[in-house]
Design an enzyme around this catalytic site. Sequence first.
Site, short mmCIF file in Angstrom:
data_model
loop_
_atom_site.label_atom_id
_atom_site.label_comp_id
_atom_site.label_asym_id
_atom_site.label_seq_id
_atom_site.Cartn_x
_atom_site.Cartn_y
_atom_site.Cartn_z
N SER A 1 -10.78 57.04 77.95
CA SER A 1 -10.34 58.10 78.84
C SER A 1 -9.48 57.65 80.01
CB SER A 1 -11.55 58.88 79.38
OG SER A 1 -12.35 58.06 80.19
N LYS B 1 -16.25 63.80 86.48
CA LYS B 1 -15.11 63.01 86.93
C LYS B 1 -14.39 63.67 88.11
CE LYS B 1 -14.39 60.59 82.58
NZ LYS B 1 -13.49 60.23 81.48
#
Length: 363
Positions: free
Chosen positions: A256, A301
């Site tokens: 990611s 996140k």
Amino acid sequence: MSRRHATILASTLLLIAMLCAVALVRVPYSELSPGPTVNTLGEYGGEPVLSIDGRESYDTAGNLNMTTVRVTGADYEMTLGEALYSWISDDAAVVPHESLYPDGTTAEEAEQENAEEFSRSQESAKVAALRELGIPVAERTVVKAVVKDGPAEGTLRAGDVIKAVDGSPVTEPSEVAELVTAHEPGEDVVFTVVPVKAATAAEEAGEDPAAAETREVTLTTTAAEDDRAIVGIQAGTAHTFPFEIDIRLADVGGPSAGLMFALGITDKLTEEDLTGGTFVAGTGTITPDGEVGPIGGVTMKTLAARAAGARYFLTPEANCPTAAKARPDGLTLVEVATMDDALAALEDIRADDTESLPVCAAN
């Protein structure tokens, strides 16, 4: 014993039983929570996250932070109490254990898979950044993996360069499967390869790995579940870079961070600061062609990014609806689907012209 005392005793015993269940009963769930966020333009553990050798690079300002998610381990079993606490918490999420560790994945297997994904992500980020800057990157078709107990085991190795199959030159991984499946199961197929040791030695000497000495390998095909002929390998692409790009970031796995690594590399190879000194964070996988893909744990996140001080968060298009539903105050979620989208957004941010930014919206 009076009825009143009996009721009190029964209630007390029930409460004790419930508390024991909360503390001891294990449930098949895992926890996600905000993890560390690291500036790809800065240092981590006293060393630069990104370093470039063999080509001019530039000092940078601002932040291009990659973000992470903490997850409970494959071997950890949450208690009912832990699951309930995480369920009501604003900075944690509970997901089925199977969604993170399918088919009984062990901690060691999960760690190995994350490390491999992280390595592939770094290579894709380097290629995407250099292609964005118009810097040529040589590529070659290689054996990416060898299936255990397949015909190729012990004969071909991961990293072998595939030059031809049955004498037909190979330039794309898809051509390998096409040439192999043209056979019937049980027939022989001839691979012309540069062994991985020779390819590695050539690359270390600054030479083209695909031009090293070849050898021919004959394999007998076997039948796949759909009766296609196979030899038990996965073909892929490897790249030779015109100069050294080193990414140092320990204790991080998964794919990611690809987008943020690609942007960080681009920034270091570009005289103008991409952020204009602004704190930008983000996430997303990246392909060598610059396509940005979705990731897991996007809400955690965004929380990590805002807590670190980010003002803007580059968000994969597919993650936007979920991220927008729980957007932290003060954080602008910018939708991106490609590397070009991200660079266009950064251009608007550094010019302080943010009215037209493609902001994520909840469905």
